[in-house]
Enzyme design. Structure first.
Site, PDB file in Angstrom:
ATOM      1  N   CYS A  12     -43.042  83.381 -38.259  1.00  0.00           N
ATOM      2  CA  CYS A  12     -41.630  83.383 -37.869  1.00  0.00           C
ATOM      3  C   CYS A  12     -40.770  83.521 -39.125  1.00  0.00           C
ATOM      4  O   CYS A  12     -41.249  83.364 -40.250  1.00  0.00           O
ATOM      5  CB  CYS A  12     -41.281  82.091 -37.127  1.00  0.00           C
ATOM      6  SG  CYS A  12     -41.340  80.638 -38.198  1.00  0.00           S
ATOM      7  N   HIS A  42     -49.016  75.826 -41.746  1.00  0.00           N
ATOM      8  CA  HIS A  42     -50.242  75.389 -41.059  1.00  0.00           C
ATOM      9  C   HIS A  42     -51.223  76.543 -41.003  1.00  0.00           C
ATOM     10  O   HIS A  42     -51.609  76.993 -39.926  1.00  0.00           O
ATOM     11  CB  HIS A  42     -49.922  74.928 -39.644  1.00  0.00           C
ATOM     12  CG  HIS A  42     -49.185  73.642 -39.602  1.00  0.00           C
ATOM     13  ND1 HIS A  42     -49.683  72.487 -40.149  1.00  0.00           N
ATOM     14  CD2 HIS A  42     -47.974  73.325 -39.100  1.00  0.00           C
ATOM     15  CE1 HIS A  42     -48.809  71.516 -39.961  1.00  0.00           C
ATOM     16  NE2 HIS A  42     -47.755  71.995 -39.355  1.00  0.00           N
ATOM     17  N   CYS A  96     -36.241  75.299 -43.196  1.00  0.00           N
ATOM     18  CA  CYS A  96     -35.689  76.407 -42.400  1.00  0.00           C
ATOM     19  C   CYS A  96     -34.220  76.128 -42.069  1.00  0.00           C
ATOM     20  O   CYS A  96     -33.882  75.001 -41.677  1.00  0.00           O
ATOM     21  CB  CYS A  96     -36.502  76.555 -41.117  1.00  0.00           C
ATOM     22  SG  CYS A  96     -35.819  77.787 -40.012  1.00  0.00           S
ATOM     23  N   HIS A 124     -43.871  64.421 -35.267  1.00  0.00           N
ATOM     24  CA  HIS A 124     -43.817  65.733 -35.936  1.00  0.00           C
ATOM     25  C   HIS A 124     -42.969  65.622 -37.209  1.00  0.00           C
ATOM     26  O   HIS A 124     -41.927  64.965 -37.204  1.00  0.00           O
ATOM     27  CB  HIS A 124     -43.207  66.758 -34.973  1.00  0.00           C
ATOM     28  CG  HIS A 124     -43.364  68.165 -35.443  1.00  0.00           C
ATOM     29  ND1 HIS A 124     -42.559  68.713 -36.411  1.00  0.00           N
ATOM     30  CD2 HIS A 124     -44.249  69.133 -35.111  1.00  0.00           C
ATOM     31  CE1 HIS A 124     -42.934  69.964 -36.634  1.00  0.00           C
ATOM     32  NE2 HIS A 124     -43.960  70.237 -35.865  1.00  0.00           N
ATOM     33  N   GLU A 126     -40.878  67.531 -38.579  1.00  0.00           N
ATOM     34  CA  GLU A 126     -39.472  67.928 -38.404  1.00  0.00           C
ATOM     35  C   GLU A 126     -38.651  66.761 -37.844  1.00  0.00           C
ATOM     36  O   GLU A 126     -37.518  66.519 -38.257  1.00  0.00           O
ATOM     37  CB  GLU A 126     -39.385  69.132 -37.456  1.00  0.00           C
ATOM     38  CG  GLU A 126     -37.950  69.585 -37.227  1.00  0.00           C
ATOM     39  CD  GLU A 126     -37.833  70.638 -36.130  1.00  0.00           C
ATOM     40  OE1 GLU A 126     -38.699  71.525 -36.039  1.00  0.00           O
ATOM     41  OE2 GLU A 126     -36.874  70.558 -35.351  1.00  0.00           O
ATOM     42  N   CYS A 190     -35.100  76.784 -31.420  1.00  0.00           N
ATOM     43  CA  CYS A 190     -35.180  78.106 -32.060  1.00  0.00           C
ATOM     44  C   CYS A 190     -36.000  79.010 -31.134  1.00  0.00           C
ATOM     45  O   CYS A 190     -36.993  78.577 -30.552  1.00  0.00           O
ATOM     46  CB  CYS A 190     -35.859  77.923 -33.412  1.00  0.00           C
ATOM     47  SG  CYS A 190     -36.759  79.340 -33.984  1.00  0.00           S
ATOM     48  N   SER A 218     -52.479  73.798 -36.346  1.00  0.00           N
ATOM     49  CA  SER A 218     -51.151  74.324 -35.994  1.00  0.00           C
ATOM     50  C   SER A 218     -50.869  74.111 -34.505  1.00  0.00           C
ATOM     51  O   SER A 218     -51.530  74.689 -33.632  1.00  0.00           O
ATOM     52  CB  SER A 218     -51.090  75.819 -36.342  1.00  0.00           C
ATOM     53  OG  SER A 218     -50.087  76.453 -35.586  1.00  0.00           O
ATOM     54  N   ASN A 220     -48.324  75.053 -32.726  1.00  0.00           N
ATOM     55  CA  ASN A 220     -47.830  76.214 -31.973  1.00  0.00           C
ATOM     56  C   ASN A 220     -48.956  77.206 -31.679  1.00  0.00           C
ATOM     57  O   ASN A 220     -48.943  77.882 -30.657  1.00  0.00           O
ATOM     58  CB  ASN A 220     -46.610  76.841 -32.669  1.00  0.00           C
ATOM     59  CG  ASN A 220     -46.983  77.758 -33.812  1.00  0.00           C
ATOM     60  OD1 ASN A 220     -47.355  78.899 -33.593  1.00  0.00           O
ATOM     61  ND2 ASN A 220     -46.905  77.262 -35.037  1.00  0.00           N
TER      62      ASN A 220
END
Ligand code: SF4
Length: 282
Positions: A12, A42, A96, A124, A126, A190, A218, A220
């Site tokens: 991304c 990751h 980010c 997480h 974040e 996002c 990871s 995602n």
């Protein structure tokens, strides 16, 4: 065998930016130690590529030698900026900009007297970063039942982890409207994750086998694999092309390849080439 790759598969914008910043730092910093606080992305391959160039991964700032520390795209707790300054470390902040936006909303809502509800996974990185920007009462949750912990007289401000599905945010927002009189919502999700998931699902529906590239750690990438497996049971997650078992492709006319948001496009291309070459040889 035909190979399909979704348009936005792989890295991304925010992670690509972090990788680019790390490359730039290496170019500018030839004589100074550079470390990343936690793995930059990751993706073990990208991390070991940087390690080979001398960029070590440290798990805490007190492990960093005098030099430069790179903060990764998920963001870090606000106290880390202060700690890095005290330790005389140069910070390259690859957080980010979408995560920065969440941090700013979180801080502002807290200052304006809202109880801040952050919809996301409290473990997480974040979320650990975003909640550290809130000096007021706050809650990180994915479960509407947790709202009972907040008095119904309070005004609440809601923000979201950048990578959660919109349905999860909507569920909490609906529950907030039922419980509280004043609800301020900032949708900080996002699109990168959503777009990758939708494209992976579309691709899985058109192919006979799916390969999903990305680190086993990871989240995602794991999610992409689950989505693909539901649609196409012959879906396999790999970190490296050497894990491919060519018996997976028996009877396969169209193969799909996608990748998590930490996997560079060059890795997707390499895996694709590897498969094409092997098939040509057989
Ligand atoms: S998924 Fe979105 S918020 Fe997260 S790093 Fe990528 S672009 Fe930024």
């Amino acid at each position: 065998m035909k190979i399909m790759v979704p348009k936005n598969a792989g890295v991304c914008w925010g992670v690509e930016r972090a990788i680019e910043m790390a490359h730039q730092t290496l170019e500018n910093n030839l004589h100074e130690p550079t470390v990343t606080l936690g793995p930059l992305v990751h993706n073990p391959e990208v991390v070991s590529e940087f390690e080979n160039k001398g960029v070590k991964v440290v798990s805490a700032l007190n492990e960093a030698p005098q030099g430069t520390v790179i903060f990764r795209s998920h963001g870090v707790p606000v106290s880390f900026y202060e700690e890095a300054k005290e330790r005389n470390l140069t910070v390259i902040d690859a957080t980010c900009p979408f995560v920065k936006k969440s941090q700013n909303f979180a801080r502002r809502l807290g200052r304006l007297g809202y109880v801040v509800i952050v919809v996301g996974d409290a473990n997480h990185p974040e979320m650990k970063s975003v909640r550290s920007f809130i000096s007021a009462e706050h809650l990180v949750t994915m479960d509407p039942k947790d709202l009972n912990q907040i008095s119904p007289e309070k005004k609440v401000g809601v923000i979201a982890q950048t990578t959660i599905p919109k349905t999860m945010l909507d569920k909490i927002v609906d529950a907030c409207h039922e419980r509280f009189c004043e609800v301020e919502v900032y949708d900080t999700i996002c699109d990168a994750t959503k777009v990758r998931q939708e494209e992976a699902a579309e691709c899985a529906a058109q192919v006979d086998c799916m390969i999903i590239i990305g680190g086993q750690s990871s989240a995602n990438t794991k999610k992409l694999t689950q989505i693909c497996q539901k649609i196409q049971p012959k879906s396999f997650q790999i970190e490296h092309e050497r894990e491919i078992d060519f018996s997976w492709f028996s009877g396969v006319k169209i193969l799909g390849i996608t990748a998590g948001a930490s996997t560079p496009v060059s890795v997707i291309e390499r895996v694709k080439r590897f498969i094409e070459e092997k098939i040509l040889l057989n």
